[in-house]
Motif scaffolding. Structure first.
Motif, PDB file in Angstrom:
ATOM      1  N   LYS A  42     -30.368-115.611 -46.587  1.00  0.00           N
ATOM      2  CA  LYS A  42     -29.299-116.198 -47.802  1.00  0.00           C
ATOM      3  C   LYS A  42     -30.021-116.990 -48.819  1.00  0.00           C
ATOM      4  CE  LYS A  42     -29.119-120.498 -46.859  1.00  0.00           C
ATOM      5  NZ  LYS A  42     -30.734-120.754 -46.482  1.00  0.00           N
ATOM      6  N   PHE A  64     -28.374-120.170 -51.129  1.00  0.00           N
ATOM      7  CA  PHE A  64     -26.903-120.911 -51.509  1.00  0.00           C
ATOM      8  C   PHE A  64     -27.103-120.846 -52.985  1.00  0.00           C
ATOM      9  CE2 PHE A  64     -26.502-123.077 -47.506  1.00  0.00           C
ATOM     10  CZ  PHE A  64     -24.979-123.465 -47.511  1.00  0.00           C
ATOM     11  N   GLU A 108     -23.867-126.925 -52.104  1.00  0.00           N
ATOM     12  CA  GLU A 108     -24.900-127.659 -51.188  1.00  0.00           C
ATOM     13  C   GLU A 108     -24.275-128.919 -51.007  1.00  0.00           C
ATOM     14  OE1 GLU A 108     -26.044-126.160 -53.779  1.00  0.00           O
ATOM     15  OE2 GLU A 108     -27.611-124.726 -53.079  1.00  0.00           O
ATOM     16  N   TYR A 109     -24.146-129.569 -49.669  1.00  0.00           N
ATOM     17  CA  TYR A 109     -24.102-130.835 -49.398  1.00  0.00           C
ATOM     18  C   TYR A 109     -22.688-131.021 -49.331  1.00  0.00           C
ATOM     19  CZ  TYR A 109     -29.082-132.148 -49.575  1.00  0.00           C
ATOM     20  OH  TYR A 109     -30.444-132.112 -49.118  1.00  0.00           O
ATOM     21  N   GLY A 168     -32.870-119.282 -44.634  1.00  0.00           N
ATOM     22  CA  GLY A 168     -31.713-119.201 -43.674  1.00  0.00           C
ATOM     23  C   GLY A 168     -32.267-118.547 -42.279  1.00  0.00           C
ATOM     24  N   SER A 223     -23.199-126.558 -42.218  1.00  0.00           N
ATOM     25  CA  SER A 223     -21.994-126.050 -42.517  1.00  0.00           C
ATOM     26  C   SER A 223     -21.755-124.677 -42.111  1.00  0.00           C
ATOM     27  CB  SER A 223     -21.856-126.085 -44.024  1.00  0.00           C
ATOM     28  OG  SER A 223     -22.791-125.057 -44.457  1.00  0.00           O
ATOM     29  N   THR A 283     -33.962-129.129 -43.375  1.00  0.00           N
ATOM     30  CA  THR A 283     -32.491-129.252 -43.921  1.00  0.00           C
ATOM     31  C   THR A 283     -31.833-130.369 -42.867  1.00  0.00           C
ATOM     32  OG1 THR A 283     -32.461-127.097 -44.528  1.00  0.00           O
ATOM     33  CG2 THR A 283     -30.437-128.085 -43.851  1.00  0.00           C
ATOM     34  N   GLY A 325     -29.928-124.493 -51.547  1.00  0.00           N
ATOM     35  CA  GLY A 325     -30.158-125.085 -50.228  1.00  0.00           C
ATOM     36  C   GLY A 325     -30.343-126.714 -50.674  1.00  0.00           C
ATOM     37  N   ALA A 326     -30.911-127.253 -49.273  1.00  0.00           N
ATOM     38  CA  ALA A 326     -30.969-128.632 -49.236  1.00  0.00           C
ATOM     39  C   ALA A 326     -31.792-129.243 -50.225  1.00  0.00           C
ATOM     40  CB  ALA A 326     -31.332-129.052 -47.745  1.00  0.00           C
TER      41      ALA A 326
HETATM   42  C1  DP6 Z   1     -27.514-128.876 -47.488  1.00  0.00           C
HETATM   43  C2  DP6 Z   1     -26.642-127.829 -46.867  1.00  0.00           C
HETATM   44  O1  DP6 Z   1     -25.402-127.488 -47.598  1.00  0.00           O
HETATM   45  C3  DP6 Z   1     -27.481-126.425 -47.486  1.00  0.00           C
HETATM   46  C4  DP6 Z   1     -28.666-126.409 -46.448  1.00  0.00           C
HETATM   47  O2  DP6 Z   1     -29.184-125.093 -47.185  1.00  0.00           O
HETATM   48  P1  DP6 Z   1     -30.401-124.633 -46.672  1.00  0.00           P
HETATM   49  O3  DP6 Z   1     -30.815-123.221 -47.320  1.00  0.00           O
HETATM   50  O4  DP6 Z   1     -31.711-125.765 -46.856  1.00  0.00           O
HETATM   51  O5  DP6 Z   1     -30.278-124.450 -44.939  1.00  0.00           O
HETATM   52  P2  DP6 Z   1     -31.382-124.060 -43.936  1.00  0.00           P
HETATM   53  O6  DP6 Z   1     -31.530-122.336 -44.020  1.00  0.00           O
HETATM   54  O7  DP6 Z   1     -30.843-124.606 -42.670  1.00  0.00           O
HETATM   55  O8  DP6 Z   1     -32.710-124.530 -44.352  1.00  0.00           O
HETATM   56  C5  DP6 Z   1     -26.469-128.232 -45.710  1.00  0.00           C
HETATM   57  C6  DP6 Z   1     -25.349-127.025 -44.964  1.00  0.00           C
HETATM   58  O9  DP6 Z   1     -24.714-126.526 -45.566  1.00  0.00           O
HETATM   59  O10 DP6 Z   1     -25.566-126.956 -43.348  1.00  0.00           O
END
Ligand code: DP6
Ligand code: ADP
Length: 508
Positions: free
Chosen positions: A72, A74, A78-79, A268, A310, A377, A462-463
């Motif tokens: 995936k 994002f 995020e957060y 992901g 999440s 993350t 993502g993070a």
């Molecule tokens: C911060 C976040 O909202 C997004 C994190 O996205 P990532 O794409 O970093 O996640 P991983 O695939 O586990 O590395 C945390 C969450 O939604 O759980």
């Protein structure tokens, strides 16, 4: 709580088919290398489903099942989405985790054969290598009439089948005849997990009462198997609750969600392996689960490893395509499981959870750049949670941004999508400044600056702290797209040739 309450996103009905005719297969990355559905060649690409082999001699029970689930990105949210009920937009991409479950009873190649092998019955073996049955090539399908004396641990029933009673396993072995113990067959563990991580690793597991335990010296689950073991445990609980007989199996998991050196892209992998494992075991045990059930099971597994997650990545890996996602209250969900079991958690309401399919915007080019450095993350989310300051304003602004983004995506309004990606980046920058998280690494800054220079909107996906970033622009802007690639490469950003993994109707 925050702004999301005013504008709930409709929940995807469990079995509602996704809108047909949508051009979800359209490449949005423009770079088509390596794209296109992988696996299950005889059926449309789908999140969570794959090939299987059935054997009518065993009443249709599955001997080998392969399922895959996509990675995936994002897109926004995020957060904020870590807080229950808050929103994010994600899309599934065509990199996959693949899980294959094979009934261990017929996995003759797994029997060790360091003991010498007398040619007893029709079981042949090669000392020091592997042991195979020479009857019909399948140890579990010996015709009784051709039979073989009951040597080793092989029993027979005339007119039916002859099966090995390795270790007294009952689900498919005849137990009505005594099994002489010549000890030439070394039993497989009840469950063997295999992964392509770290050059190939495996973990034997056994059932102790109603729980699974790993056969490690300290009883701990190695990090490489954290998610797979969690998914296997949840599925085993559901199987027990439904009164389905335990089976002995080997589960092999692999992904193309890391580069050749094993560094993850941040697409992901944990969610994809969890969703693929759930899907494969559900089919293996013939559990008849909807996509929502599979999402929930994968989520239950995920929160035993990462309670703050999440689950946006789990949803994307389950449904595919573009999605608007609102996260469930994981604390409540964990309580539901503890009180009523896994089946109860499938039936109960999950407050905060919303999953709404979005169309793939036809005029949008989505580019993905990899910084080359993996990020943690859980560490970033942990730091964000500990950081002082009221997050209400950030969450409300993020939800507003995501709401406007979903409207723009629904309308295929690319300028508006670009504006919301810019907005989402600014929000992340603000959070990074206040909480000092290190979301924006120098490479992610460079990734965004290169995009801005060619008129695209960009942000970390993502993070942050490494992993990937995304850039969006009209797909007619070919010169800008070419320049973006050049600028990224010059800045040490690796463009990843990804396409959207489409949502399959059967998975809606
Ligand atoms: C911060 C976040 O909202 C997004 C994190 O996205 P990532 O794409 O970093 O996640 P991983 O695939 O586990 O590395 C945390 C969450 O939604 O759980
Ligand atoms: N090929 C695989 N086989 C088994 N488990 C895997 C595999 N790839 C990833 N995982 C699981 O996911 C974890 C990595 O999760 P995470 O660091 O969140 O990466 P990502 O950002 O890709 O989700 C690994 O420690 C492992 O538990």
């Amino acid at each position: 709580m925050s702004g999301h309450e005013a504008r709930p996103v409709p929940v995807l009905a469990h079995d509602r088919p996704s809108p047909a005719g949508r051009d979800d297969r359209r490449p949005v990355g423009g770079s088509a290398e390596g794209a296109g559905p992988v696996g299950a060649p005889d059926r449309p690409a789908s999140a969570g489903h794959g090939g299987r082999q059935e054997d009518p001699a065993f009443g249709g029970s599955r001997q080998s099942v392969t399922c895959r689930a996509p990675g995936k990105l994002f897109i926004a949210g995020e957060y904020a989405v870590v807080e229950p009920g808050n929103l994010a937009v994600l899309t599934a991409v065509d990199r996959y985790a693949t899980a294959t479950v094979t009934a261990a009873d017929i996995d003759a190649t797994s029997h060790r054969a360091e003991e010498a092998a007398p040619a007893t019955g029709r079981v042949a073996r090669t000392p020091g290598i592997i042991q195979r049955s020479d009857i019909d090539s399948t140890a579990s399908r010996h015709r009784a009439e051709e039979l073989a004396p009951a040597t080793g641990r092989v029993t027979s029933t005339p007119g039916t089948t002859l099966r090995s009673d390795i270790d007294g396993t009952v689900s498919w072995h005849r137990t009505d005849e005594p099994a002489p113990t010549t000890g030439h067959v070394i039993p497989l563990p009840e469950i063997t997990l295999r992964s392509d991580l770290d050059g190939g690793v495996s973990l034997a597991c056994r059932r102790e009462g109603d729980r699974l335990v790993p056969a490690t010296p300290d009883g701990a689950v190695p990090a490489a198997f954290a998610y797979v073991f969690a998914a296997v445990s949840i599925l085993d609980r559901l199987r027990t609750e439904r009164g389905i007989t335990a089976r002995r199996y080997v589960l092999a998991v692999s992904t193309d969600l890391s580069d050749v050196d094993g560094r993850k892209y941040g697409l992901g992998s944990s969610a994809a392996v969890t969703v693929a494992t759930v899907a494969a075991l559900a089919r293996f045990h013939e559990l008849e689960l909807s996509a929502m059930d599979r999402y929930r099971l994968a989520m239950l597994a995920t929160i035993t490893v990462a309670p703050r997650a999440s689950g946006g990545d789990v949803a994307a890996a389950t449904w595919g395509g573009w999605l608007a996602y609102g996260s469930p209250d994981r604390g409540l969900v964990a309580e539901t499981v503890a009180r009523g079991g896994v089946g109860a958690a499938l039936r109960a309401p999950w407050p905060g959870l919303s999953v709404r399919p979005l169309p793939t915007p036809p005029g949008l080019a989505l580019r993905v750049g990899w910084t080359g450095s993996p990020a943690s993350t859980p560490a970033l989310v942990g730091a964000a949670t500990r950081a002082r300051g009221d997050r209400t304003v950030f969450n409300a602004r993020s939800n507003d941004c995501v709401q406007r983004l979903t409207t723009a995506v629904d309308a295929g309004d690319v300028p508006a999508i670009r504006a919301e990606i810019d907005c989402a980046r600014e929000l992340l920058l603000g959070l990074d400044e206040t909480a000092q998280l290190g979301i924006m690494t120098p490479r992610l800054h460079a990734l965004c600056a290169a995009a801005a220079a060619v008129g695209a909107a960009a942000k970390p996906s993502g993070a942050g702290g490494g992993d990937c970033g995304i850039a969006v622009i009209e797909n007619t802007s070919t010169a800008a797209l070419a320049e973006l690639t050049d600028r990224w490469v010059a800045a040490g950003i690796r463009p990843l040739p990804l396409r959207i993994h489409p949502r399959a109707e059967e998975d809606s």
